[in-house]
Design a protein around this motif. Structure first.
Motif, PDB file in Angstrom:
ATOM      1  N   VAL A   1      28.571 115.530  56.166  1.00 35.89           N
ATOM      2  CA  VAL A   1      27.504 115.717  57.138  1.00 35.89           C
ATOM      3  C   VAL A   1      27.509 114.595  58.172  1.00 35.89           C
ATOM      4  CG1 VAL A   1      24.999 115.855  57.462  1.00 35.89           C
ATOM      5  CG2 VAL A   1      26.082 117.032  55.537  1.00 35.89           C
ATOM      6  N   HIS A   2      27.552 113.363  57.709  1.00 26.07           N
ATOM      7  CA  HIS A   2      27.430 112.232  58.624  1.00 26.07           C
ATOM      8  C   HIS A   2      28.643 112.083  59.541  1.00 26.07           C
ATOM      9  CE1 HIS A   2      24.240 110.162  55.865  1.00 26.07           C
ATOM     10  NE2 HIS A   2      23.746 111.151  56.587  1.00 26.07           N
ATOM     11  N   ASP A   3      29.839 112.407  59.045  1.00 27.90           N
ATOM     12  CA  ASP A   3      31.013 112.345  59.920  1.00 27.90           C
ATOM     13  C   ASP A   3      30.877 113.342  61.066  1.00 27.90           C
ATOM     14  OD1 ASP A   3      32.129 110.380  58.373  1.00 27.90           O
ATOM     15  OD2 ASP A   3      33.714 111.636  57.512  1.00 27.90           O
ATOM     16  N   ALA A   4      30.354 114.522  60.753  1.00 28.87           N
ATOM     17  CA  ALA A   4      30.168 115.522  61.806  1.00 28.87           C
ATOM     18  C   ALA A   4      29.100 115.080  62.796  1.00 28.87           C
ATOM     19  CB  ALA A   4      29.791 116.862  61.176  1.00 28.87           C
ATOM     20  N   VAL A   5      28.034 114.452  62.311  1.00 29.29           N
ATOM     21  CA  VAL A   5      26.985 113.934  63.188  1.00 29.29           C
ATOM     22  C   VAL A   5      27.563 112.861  64.121  1.00 29.29           C
ATOM     23  CG1 VAL A   5      24.851 112.572  63.237  1.00 29.29           C
ATOM     24  CG2 VAL A   5      25.070 114.483  61.642  1.00 29.29           C
ATOM     25  N   ALA A   6      28.316 111.930  63.551  1.00 30.48           N
ATOM     26  CA  ALA A   6      28.888 110.848  64.356  1.00 30.48           C
ATOM     27  C   ALA A   6      29.854 111.393  65.403  1.00 30.48           C
ATOM     28  CB  ALA A   6      29.598 109.848  63.449  1.00 30.48           C
ATOM     29  N   ALA A   7      30.622 112.431  65.046  1.00 32.10           N
ATOM     30  CA  ALA A   7      31.576 113.011  65.991  1.00 32.10           C
ATOM     31  C   ALA A   7      30.882 113.609  67.199  1.00 32.10           C
ATOM     32  CB  ALA A   7      32.418 114.072  65.287  1.00 32.10           C
ATOM     33  N   MET A   8      29.616 113.992  67.034  1.00 40.04           N
ATOM     34  CA  MET A   8      28.846 114.550  68.138  1.00 40.04           C
ATOM     35  C   MET A   8      27.901 113.526  68.758  1.00 40.04           C
ATOM     36  SD  MET A   8      27.943 118.452  67.011  1.00 40.04           S
ATOM     37  CE  MET A   8      29.227 119.675  66.867  1.00 40.04           C
ATOM     38  N   ARG A   9      28.145 112.239  68.485  1.00 39.41           N
ATOM     39  CA  ARG A   9      27.369 111.138  69.062  1.00 39.41           C
ATOM     40  C   ARG A   9      25.913 111.196  68.628  1.00 39.41           C
ATOM     41  NH1 ARG A   9      29.940 106.903  70.960  1.00 39.41           N
ATOM     42  NH2 ARG A   9      28.445 106.563  72.644  1.00 39.41           N
ATOM     43  N   GLY A  10      25.701 111.552  67.358  1.00 37.80           N
ATOM     44  CA  GLY A  10      24.357 111.580  66.805  1.00 37.80           C
ATOM     45  C   GLY A  10      24.079 110.363  65.948  1.00 37.80           C
ATOM     46  N   SER A  11      22.961 110.394  65.240  1.00 36.89           N
ATOM     47  CA  SER A  11      22.548 109.285  64.371  1.00 36.89           C
ATOM     48  C   SER A  11      22.310 109.799  62.962  1.00 36.89           C
ATOM     49  CB  SER A  11      21.263 108.642  64.901  1.00 36.89           C
ATOM     50  OG  SER A  11      20.743 107.714  63.955  1.00 36.89           O
ATOM     51  N   ILE A  12      22.676 108.984  61.971  1.00 33.38           N
ATOM     52  CA  ILE A  12      22.474 109.354  60.572  1.00 33.38           C
ATOM     53  C   ILE A  12      21.057 109.051  60.100  1.00 33.38           C
ATOM     54  CG2 ILE A  12      24.910 109.014  60.050  1.00 33.38           C
ATOM     55  CD1 ILE A  12      24.053 106.411  58.553  1.00 33.38           C
ATOM     56  N   SER A  13      20.246 108.432  60.947  1.00 37.06           N
ATOM     57  CA  SER A  13      18.837 108.195  60.608  1.00 37.06           C
ATOM     58  C   SER A  13      17.994 108.379  61.859  1.00 37.06           C
ATOM     59  CB  SER A  13      18.622 106.791  60.039  1.00 37.06           C
ATOM     60  OG  SER A  13      17.254 106.598  59.732  1.00 37.06           O
ATOM     61  N   ALA A  14      17.168 109.415  61.845  1.00 38.98           N
ATOM     62  CA  ALA A  14      16.346 109.714  63.013  1.00 38.98           C
ATOM     63  C   ALA A  14      14.971 109.079  62.905  1.00 38.98           C
ATOM     64  CB  ALA A  14      16.216 111.224  63.188  1.00 38.98           C
ATOM     65  N   GLU A  15      14.316 109.223  61.742  1.00 33.51           N
ATOM     66  CA  GLU A  15      12.955 108.701  61.599  1.00 33.51           C
ATOM     67  C   GLU A  15      12.690 108.084  60.234  1.00 33.51           C
ATOM     68  OE1 GLU A  15      10.196 111.900  62.225  1.00 33.51           O
ATOM     69  OE2 GLU A  15      10.862 113.037  60.471  1.00 33.51           O
ATOM     70  N   HIS A  16      13.620 108.161  59.302  1.00 38.18           N
ATOM     71  CA  HIS A  16      13.390 107.635  57.952  1.00 38.18           C
ATOM     72  C   HIS A  16      13.844 106.197  57.787  1.00 38.18           C
ATOM     73  CE1 HIS A  16      13.317 111.952  56.073  1.00 38.18           C
ATOM     74  NE2 HIS A  16      12.231 111.662  56.757  1.00 38.18           N
ATOM     75  N   GLY A  17      14.655 105.693  58.712  1.00 34.77           N
ATOM     76  CA  GLY A  17      15.137 104.328  58.591  1.00 34.77           C
ATOM     77  C   GLY A  17      16.433 104.233  57.808  1.00 34.77           C
ATOM     78  N   VAL A  18      16.781 102.992  57.436  1.00 34.56           N
ATOM     79  CA  VAL A  18      18.025 102.698  56.726  1.00 34.56           C
ATOM     80  C   VAL A  18      17.738 102.197  55.317  1.00 34.56           C
ATOM     81  CG1 VAL A  18      20.110 101.263  56.724  1.00 34.56           C
ATOM     82  CG2 VAL A  18      19.232 102.195  58.883  1.00 34.56           C
ATOM     83  N   GLY A  19      16.851 101.176  55.224  1.00 36.60           N
ATOM     84  CA  GLY A  19      16.499 100.631  53.920  1.00 36.60           C
ATOM     85  C   GLY A  19      17.715 100.195  53.132  1.00 36.60           C
ATOM     86  N   GLN A  20      17.664 100.430  51.813  1.00 37.32           N
ATOM     87  CA  GLN A  20      18.855 100.169  51.006  1.00 37.32           C
ATOM     88  C   GLN A  20      19.615 101.457  50.721  1.00 37.32           C
ATOM     89  OE1 GLN A  20      17.889  98.910  46.825  1.00 37.32           O
ATOM     90  NE2 GLN A  20      15.748  98.998  47.496  1.00 37.32           N
ATOM     91  N   LEU A  21      18.997 102.609  50.997  1.00 34.53           N
ATOM     92  CA  LEU A  21      19.642 103.885  50.724  1.00 34.53           C
ATOM     93  C   LEU A  21      20.850 104.112  51.619  1.00 34.53           C
ATOM     94  CD1 LEU A  21      19.380 106.562  49.061  1.00 34.53           C
ATOM     95  CD2 LEU A  21      18.149 107.488  51.025  1.00 34.53           C
ATOM     96  N   LYS A  22      20.736 103.767  52.913  1.00 35.01           N
ATOM     97  CA  LYS A  22      21.817 104.042  53.866  1.00 35.01           C
ATOM     98  C   LYS A  22      22.505 102.779  54.356  1.00 35.01           C
ATOM     99  CE  LYS A  22      19.489 108.202  55.567  1.00 35.01           C
ATOM    100  NZ  LYS A  22      18.910 108.893  56.741  1.00 35.01           N
ATOM    101  N   ARG A  23      22.138 101.655  53.791  1.00 31.62           N
ATOM    102  CA  ARG A  23      22.678 100.380  54.275  1.00 31.62           C
ATOM    103  C   ARG A  23      24.200 100.347  54.239  1.00 31.62           C
ATOM    104  NH1 ARG A  23      23.685  95.716  50.894  1.00 31.62           N
ATOM    105  NH2 ARG A  23      23.907  93.824  52.153  1.00 31.62           N
ATOM    106  N   HIS A  24      24.778 100.863  53.158  1.00 29.03           N
ATOM    107  CA  HIS A  24      26.232 100.799  53.022  1.00 29.03           C
ATOM    108  C   HIS A  24      26.959 101.691  54.028  1.00 29.03           C
ATOM    109  CE1 HIS A  24      25.067 104.364  50.758  1.00 29.03           C
ATOM    110  NE2 HIS A  24      26.300 104.785  50.850  1.00 29.03           N
ATOM    111  N   GLU A  25      26.237 102.629  54.651  1.00 30.90           N
ATOM    112  CA  GLU A  25      26.866 103.533  55.610  1.00 30.90           C
ATOM    113  C   GLU A  25      26.866 102.980  57.032  1.00 30.90           C
ATOM    114  OE1 GLU A  25      26.604 107.772  55.126  1.00 30.90           O
ATOM    115  OE2 GLU A  25      25.008 107.509  53.646  1.00 30.90           O
ATOM    116  N   MET A  26      26.110 101.922  57.255  1.00 33.78           N
ATOM    117  CA  MET A  26      26.005 101.393  58.613  1.00 33.78           C
ATOM    118  C   MET A  26      27.362 100.978  59.170  1.00 33.78           C
ATOM    119  SD  MET A  26      22.858 101.318  59.898  1.00 33.78           S
ATOM    120  CE  MET A  26      22.443  99.827  60.795  1.00 33.78           C
TER     121      MET A  26
END
Length: 475
Positions: free
Chosen positions: A419-444
C-alpha cells in the motif's frame, strides 16, 4: 551513578503533590496510561505526572533535564500510532499527563478565538463555543475524551477539513514548555503576525518530540444555524471525484463535508449494526456522505442542496441520492459513517492505513490497489472510507474469513509495503491525520528523503539536545 528512583519520585511529589505522581511501586495502576488506545503497545513508566498548570510543567521539565529522565506528553491517549506511551528500553520514562490542565481561559466572540489549556477536552470546547454562538469545527470520533493539546500535537483532521482545514489551520497561538523548562509564550490571537519565523508551527504535528504544549489560542467561527445532509450511491470513485467538484462549485463555502464510503464498508456496518436502515434502493459499490451548513434557514439550505443534487443527477455525477428531511434523519445518515470503526473492531483483525493523495489521483490508486491486494493476499477484505474532500483515505484491510486476528497482524509489514509503496509512487503520504508515533517510525526512512530527515533531526537536536522529549517517536 545509579539512578535513584525513590529520590526522583520524592522530588516530583514535592513539586506537584503526592496525589498527582502515580507510580507502580506504591500500588498505582498505570495501565490506562502506559497502554495505547489500540492495545498494541505497552511498556512500564517510571511515573505518571499530573501537573495542574504551566509552572508545574516547567518545574517537572527542569527535574527531568537535570536527571536525564525522558518525558512523554500525554493527552487523552486516543491516538492511533502509540505516540503517547513508553517505548522499550533506554532511560527511565515518565508520562506527563495533562488532563488536570483543562481550563478554558477565554471565549472571545468578537475575535472569534478561544484560549484553553492543553488538557481541555475537545467536546467541552465545542460545547462552550456553541453556548457563545460560535463553532470550533474540529470533530472526530474521540472528541469526548481527546484533549486539545493532543489534537495539536498530532495535527488532527476530522470530518470538516474540507471547509475549515485541519488543526494546523485552526491554531493561532501556543504556549510551550521547552525541554529545559523554559516557557515559550506564543499565545497570541492574531491572524497576521509577520515578525520572523512562525515558531508555533514547529510544535504542531510534532507529537511531543520538541516540547510540551500547555495552552493554545484557536480559531472559532460563527455557528451555522442550518444544515443539510445527503447520502449518495455511485458506480466508481472517479464519479465521486466529479461529484465533489460539481457540488463544491454549486454550494461554495457552505459545503462542509464529503465522506467516501465503500459498499463493503456499508455491508460491514449492516452486519454488526442490523438496525442500520437501507438508505438507497440498491447496493452501490461506492457511496458519499455530504453535508452543507450556513447561517440561514434549514429549508432554504435544503432547497439549495436539492437543486445542486438534481443538477448532478442530470449530469451523471451521481446515480442515486437521499436527502435528509430534518436533523434527526441527518444524524441517521451520519451514524452509518461513524459506525465503520466500531464494526471493524467487532469484526476482528484489520491492518489500518491513513493515507493522503492528490484528490485527482485517488481513483487510479484505488482501482490499481484493490486487485493487487486481492491477488497478493487472497481473501483479504479492503474496507475503504475517509475524507475524500481533502484527499485522506482510511484504506484498511480486514483479515480473510477464518484467519485469526493475530495471524493477520503478522502480515502487516507486507501489506504496508504494498500500500505505502503505491502511495509514495503517486507522491502521497503514509500518514494523513494519525501521525507517526512509534507505529510508523520505522517507515519514515523509506518514504521521506534524506534531506527531509536531516532537517528534522537538526531541529530536534537544536530544541532537545538531551533527547528527553518523547523518545522513540517520529525519528
Amino acid at each position: 551513578m545509579a539512578f535513584d528512583t525513590q529520590a526522583w519520585l520524592a522530588e516530583a511529589r514535592a513539586l506537584i503533590g503526592s496525589a498527582h505522581v502515580l507510580s507502580a511501586d506504591r500500588g498505582d495502576d498505570l495501565s490506562a496510561y502506559t497502554r495505547d488506545w489500540r492495545g498494541k503497545f505497552q511498556e512500564p513508566a517510571l511515573a505518571v505526572l499530573r501537573p495542574a498548570d504551566t509552572g508545574e510543567v516547567q518545574a517537572l521539565m527542569r527535574l527531568a533535564a537535570r536527571s536525564g529522565v525522558a518525558v512523554i506528553p500525554q493527552g487523552g491517549n486516543t491516538g492511533m500510532c502509540a505516540a503517547s506511551v513508553p517505548v522499550p528500553g533506554g532511560r527511565p520514562q515518565a508520562i506527563l499527563q495533562l488532563g488536570r490542565m483543562d481550563r478554558i481561559f477565554e471565549i472571545d466572540p468578537e475575535n472569534n478565538t478561544a484560549t484553553v489549556q492543553a488538557g481541555c477536552i475537545l467536546q467541552t470546547l465545542r460545547e462552550r463555543a456553541a453556548a457563545a454562538g460560535r463553532l470550533f469545527p474540529l470533530s472526530l470520533g474521540a472528541e469526548g475524551s481527546c484533549q486539545i493539546g493532543g489534537n495539536i500535537a498530532t495535527n488532527a483532521g476530522g470530518v470538516q477539513v474540507l471547509r475549515y482545514g485541519n488543526m494546523r489551520d485552526l491554531v493561532l497561538g501556543l504556549e510551550v514548555v521547552l525541554p529545559d523548562g523554559e516557557r515559550l509564550d506564543l499565545l497570541r490571537g492574531l491572524r497576521k503576525d509577520n515578525t520572523g519565523y512562525d515558531l508555533k508551527q514547529f510544535f504542531i504535528g510534532a507529537e511531543g518530540t520538541l516540547g510540551v504544549i500547555t495552552a493554545a489560542t484557536v480559531k472559532l467561527f460563527p455557528a451555522p444555524s442550518a444544515g443539510s445532509v445527503a447520502f449518495a450511491g455511485l458506480d466508481s470513485i472517479g464519479q465521486a471525484v466529479r461529484l465533489l467538484g460539481a457540488m463544491r462549485a454549486r454550494m461554495g463555502e457552505r459545503f462542509a463535508a464529503f465522506e467516501l464510503i465503500s459498499g463493503d464498508a456499508v455491508d460491514l456496518v449492516r452486519r454488526y449494526f442490523p438496525d442500520t436502515p437501507a438508505l438507497l434502493e440498491r447496493r452501490w459499490p461506492w457511496h458519499v456522505l455530504m453535508e452543507a451548513a450556513d447561517g440561514g434557514g434549514d429549508e432554504a439550505l435544503r432547497e439549495a442542496m436539492q437543486a445542486a443534487l438534481m443538477a448532478c443527477l442530470e449530469e451523471g455525477c451521481v446515480e442515486d441520492v437521499v436527502l435528509a428531511g430534518n436533523l434527526g434523519q441527518g444524524r441517521t445518515l451520519w451514524s452509518l459513517r461513524e459506525n465503520i470503526t466500531h464494526a471493524q473492531q467487532m469484526d476482528g483483525g484489520n491492518i489500518k492505513h491513513d493515507i493522503s493523495l492528490p484528490i485527482s489521483r485517488i481513483p487510479a490508486f484505488v482501482e490499481r490497489m484493490l486487485p493487487q491486494l486481492r491477488q497478493s493476499f487472497p481473501g483479504a477484505r479492503p474496507i475503504v472510507y475517509g475524507h475524500l474532500g481533502d484527499g485522506n483515505l482510511h484504506f484498511n484491510v480486514s483479515a480473510p474469513a477464518g484467519v485469526a486476528p493475530a495471524a493477520w497482524q503478522e502480515r502487516t509489514g507486507a501489506v504496508n509495503r504494498l500500500v505505502h509503496d503505491a502511495v509514495a509512487a503517486m507522491r502521497g503520504s503514509i500518514s494523513a491525520e494519525h501521525g507517526v508515533g512509534q507505529l510508523k517510525r520505522h517507515e519514515m526512512a523509506s518514504y521521506k528523503t534524506a534531506a527531509e530527515l536531516d532537517v528534522m533531526r537538526r531541529i530536534k537536536r537544536a530544541l532537545d539536545p538531551q533527547g528527553l522529549m518523547n523518545p522513540g517517536k517520529v525519528l
